[in-house]
Design a protein around this motif. Structure first.
Motif, short mmCIF file in Angstrom:
data_model
loop_
_atom_site.label_atom_id
_atom_site.label_comp_id
_atom_site.label_asym_id
_atom_site.label_seq_id
_atom_site.Cartn_x
_atom_site.Cartn_y
_atom_site.Cartn_z
N ALA A 153 0.89 -1.30 0.12
CA ALA A 153 -0.01 0.51 0.02
C ALA A 153 1.18 1.22 -0.07
CB ALA A 153 -0.76 -0.22 1.39
N ALA A 154 1.78 0.89 1.01
CA ALA A 154 3.00 2.11 0.61
C ALA A 154 3.75 2.35 -0.65
CB ALA A 154 4.12 2.22 1.94
N PHE A 155 3.64 1.71 -1.00
CA PHE A 155 4.71 1.65 -2.87
C PHE A 155 3.41 2.38 -3.01
CE2 PHE A 155 8.63 -0.36 -3.66
CZ PHE A 155 9.14 0.13 -2.81
N VAL A 156 1.94 2.30 -3.57
CA VAL A 156 1.22 2.75 -4.45
C VAL A 156 0.74 4.33 -4.17
CG1 VAL A 156 -1.39 2.13 -5.39
CG2 VAL A 156 -0.10 0.03 -5.00
N ASP A 157 0.60 4.06 -2.79
CA ASP A 157 0.92 5.84 -2.56
C ASP A 157 1.30 6.92 -2.61
OD1 ASP A 157 -1.30 7.90 -0.71
OD2 ASP A 157 0.23 7.52 0.74
N SER A 158 2.78 6.10 -2.59
CA SER A 158 3.89 7.10 -2.89
C SER A 158 4.28 7.04 -4.03
CB SER A 158 4.75 7.17 -1.68
OG SER A 158 5.15 5.41 -2.61
N GLY A 159 3.59 6.12 -5.38
CA GLY A 159 3.93 6.59 -6.89
C GLY A 159 5.40 5.51 -7.27
N LEU A 160 5.94 5.07 -6.32
CA LEU A 160 6.61 3.90 -5.90
C LEU A 160 6.04 2.42 -7.73
CD1 LEU A 160 7.93 3.52 -2.50
CD2 LEU A 160 9.64 4.72 -4.61
N ALA A 161 5.08 2.59 -7.13
CA ALA A 161 4.66 1.88 -7.82
C ALA A 161 2.51 1.79 -8.37
CB ALA A 161 4.55 0.00 -7.13
N ALA A 162 2.15 1.20 -9.50
CA ALA A 162 0.80 1.55 -9.28
C ALA A 162 0.10 0.42 -9.49
CB ALA A 162 0.49 0.94 -11.14
N THR A 163 0.47 -0.77 -9.41
CA THR A 163 -0.23 -1.60 -8.43
C THR A 163 0.58 -2.63 -7.77
OG1 THR A 163 -1.40 -1.47 -10.56
CG2 THR A 163 -1.98 -3.58 -9.77
N THR A 164 0.59 -3.20 -6.85
CA THR A 164 1.31 -4.13 -6.49
C THR A 164 0.31 -4.51 -6.00
OG1 THR A 164 1.09 -2.59 -4.16
CG2 THR A 164 3.15 -2.64 -5.78
N ALA A 165 1.36 -6.92 -5.16
CA ALA A 165 0.15 -7.49 -4.94
C ALA A 165 1.01 -7.92 -3.28
CB ALA A 165 0.47 -8.47 -5.64
N ALA A 166 0.88 -8.32 -2.13
CA ALA A 166 1.35 -8.32 -0.72
C ALA A 166 0.20 -9.92 -0.23
CB ALA A 166 0.73 -8.07 0.73
N VAL A 167 1.36 -11.34 -0.66
CA VAL A 167 0.63 -12.67 -0.09
C VAL A 167 1.78 -13.39 0.99
CG1 VAL A 167 2.00 -12.85 -2.46
CG2 VAL A 167 0.29 -14.60 -1.76
N THR A 168 1.31 -14.59 1.07
CA THR A 168 1.63 -14.86 2.38
C THR A 168 1.15 -16.56 1.79
OG1 THR A 168 2.42 -15.01 4.22
CG2 THR A 168 0.58 -13.67 4.39
N SER A 169 1.52 -17.67 3.22
CA SER A 169 1.12 -18.80 3.40
C SER A 169 1.62 -19.38 4.29
CB SER A 169 0.93 -19.48 2.56
OG SER A 169 2.35 -20.14 1.84
N SER A 170 1.24 -20.34 5.14
CA SER A 170 1.00 -20.97 5.86
C SER A 170 0.75 -22.56 5.53
CB SER A 170 1.34 -21.02 7.20
OG SER A 170 -0.16 -20.95 7.62
N HIS A 171 1.31 -23.44 6.05
CA HIS A 171 0.88 -24.71 5.99
C HIS A 171 0.65 -25.81 7.17
CE1 HIS A 171 -0.36 -28.85 3.85
NE2 HIS A 171 -0.44 -28.71 2.49
#
Lengths: 340, 340
Positions: free
Chosen positions: A122-140
């Motif tokens: 979200a910080a990257f998108v807000d500041s214009g460092l990126a237009a669109t980003t993804a955040a993902v994680t997992s556990s098993h």
């Protein structure tokens, strides 16, 4: 454009949106109270792979692809993906996104990874460092259990304070859009360590970090805890959740029955025999990317503080007599762009 | 304010500065060609601690404190610290910054961590997400060797392509300042995997990632590789460095004798018996935070591309027959704010 408020909090003035989110979970999670919210429940704990570690990588890739589909964008639109997991050298993420051809920033925040990755995305998108980003994680469950505790075949006894590692993955896609859920503020946490060394009582180790980050957010913003429909911690479980509430009480912060914990939401504690509740990066990730963001979209939740917590020890550090450091990061999610 | 150039590169228009940097290394590194550049050479491989893992945490904390001193600021001035390392669950960083009382974002980029953390730290300062940040990482020969290969006591044979894990840590402090070194652009890398599965040939596994990221940077910016005094890769070692140059040649990019590799700079390969060269997060970190940034400050280096590479496998993923995915992130360092 971001504005720093106080010592710890960043207000994201352009209020980035979660334009897509998806959750993939295992069979046991699909039998719990949130069953109807998940995008995909996989009955096969191997996800069609030969090992549980490969299964976890596949699950993370599946959550990412589902989130892209729901956001209705192609993977080429993603400027940067933030991902991490609990496995040694974060192989769930490293192998999960190996073929994606998208710039990749690997994270390690243990079970706080969903909040850490979402805050950075979200910080990257807000500041214009990126237009669109993804955040993902997992556990098993099967990869975590044999890495952190015992071989599954051993069938070790679990004390009541123990938690059950969730088999699950959650992914959010962040960009600018007219519709929410919106991300209004983020607060990065500090490492706390109050001296807990019992690896079967992670909730107690993580509760101080969650309380600390929430107190910093409330102090920085002047927000009233009663203004939120839900203040949801990552995976403190029942033992940790009670400690979290009492630590806040000591600081004269009373939560008006709006505290929930992802570790207690994802399972029926008694019927599913999970002791203190769920845990793992995939716990807060799959709950966020199902019932919580789903609730904001449907209008049943308007203002949410999401506080994922992580315990930063390793089996080796515990063997060496170390206590358990922990951390919590906070995200303010809102159905609206401005005002409360 | 950041500007995206092309698909992969971000220009940091406010050109954040490295206002402080420090390196702490072990005895063997202190006997190598860069001896005079390091801030601190510790003869005791335990750094006064009881275990090598605790030693690595201490080393990382020492590098951070030295960098703060050299920047002449207090730790309260740091808004966010980006840190990670090679150990399971990144305990070098988690325990190293446990007492710092500074917001913390944990990373896992294997040996690319110095570039990943520095890219994020600089991006946060450029965009106003933070005023001052820190980026730090470490590795320790004894912790890495027993985690990734064999117990030290075993004395396993090493093939010529093997590298020697550096005992070292590097830390940079980033903020806005009149003096450089300045950070002009950053390029986040993608995960590459060309099918190398030999854990004793990490240089070959990582070379394609380094070449890919450099090609993306050159394509995005239109820069001429001859415009840089040094294009320095993280820790490809001799085998990987040769492959890197030949992969670029295939794409018609010829490097005019300005390619260096941190893994080949830190040791005297023959006299110090390190086979293909140094490796580990601490390799590129300690070389960056000594001879490279030092060279920019002293004026012997004016334009530098720093490309740290990481291999994202784990011992378990290799045992399961997996190949080695790798990644590289790039930083353009300059003695000047603008122009070439």
């Amino acid at each position: 454009m971001p504005t720093r408020i106080g010592r710890y909090t960043i207000r994201l003035d352009s209020t980035p949106s979660v334009i897509g989110f998806a959750s993939v979970v295992g069979k046991k999670e699909g039998e719990g109270p949130l069953a109807d919210w998940f995008d995909l429940v996989e009955e096969d704990s191997l996800f069609g792979e030969k090992t549980w570690e490969k299964a976890e990588s596949r699950m993370q890739a599946m959550a990412f692809h589902l989130a892209l589909q729901k956001a209705n964008i192609s993977r080429d639109a993603i400027d940067l993906i933030f991902a991490g997991d609990l496995l040694n050298q974060c192989i769930g993420s490293g192998y999960g996104h190996r073929g994606s051809q998208i710039p990749f920033a690997g994270l390690f925040g243990a079970c706080s990874t969903m909040a850490e990755s979402l805050a950075l995305a979200a910080a990257f998108v807000d500041s214009g460092l990126a237009a669109t980003t993804a955040a993902v994680t997992s556990s098993h469950f099967c990869t975590a259990e044999r890495q952190f505790r015992y071989p599954l075949e051993y069938g070790g006894q679990r004390p009541p304070s123990a938690q059950w590692t969730v088999t699950g993955s959650g992914c959010t896609i962040i960009s600018h859009a007219e519709a929410g859920p919106f991300i209004r503020e983020i607060t990065f946490g500090m490492i706390n360590d109050l001296g807990i060394s019992d690896i079967n009582n992670m909730g107690a180790a993580m509760a101080p970090a969650a309380a600390d980050t929430l107190l910093n957010y409330l102090h920085d913003t002047g927000a009233n805890p009663a203004a939120f429909d839900m203040i949801v911690t990552g995976d403190l479980g029942q033992v940790g959740a009670e400690l979290f509430v009492s630590l806040l009480k000591k600081e004269n912060v009373l939560l008006p029955d709006n505290h929930r914990d992802c570790g207690m939401m994802i399972f029926d504690q008694l019927a599913q025999d999970v002791h203190s509740g769920g845990s793992g990066c995939g716990c807060s990730a799959s709950v966020l990317c199902s019932a919580i963001l789903g609730g904001v979209v449907k209008g049943s939740l308007k203002e949410v503080l999401f506080i994922a917590t992580g315990a930063l020890m390793s089996p080796l550090s515990v063997q060496q007599g170390e206590t358990i450091p922990s951390i919590a990061h906070l995200i303010h999610l809102s159905s609206k762009r401005e005002g409360q």
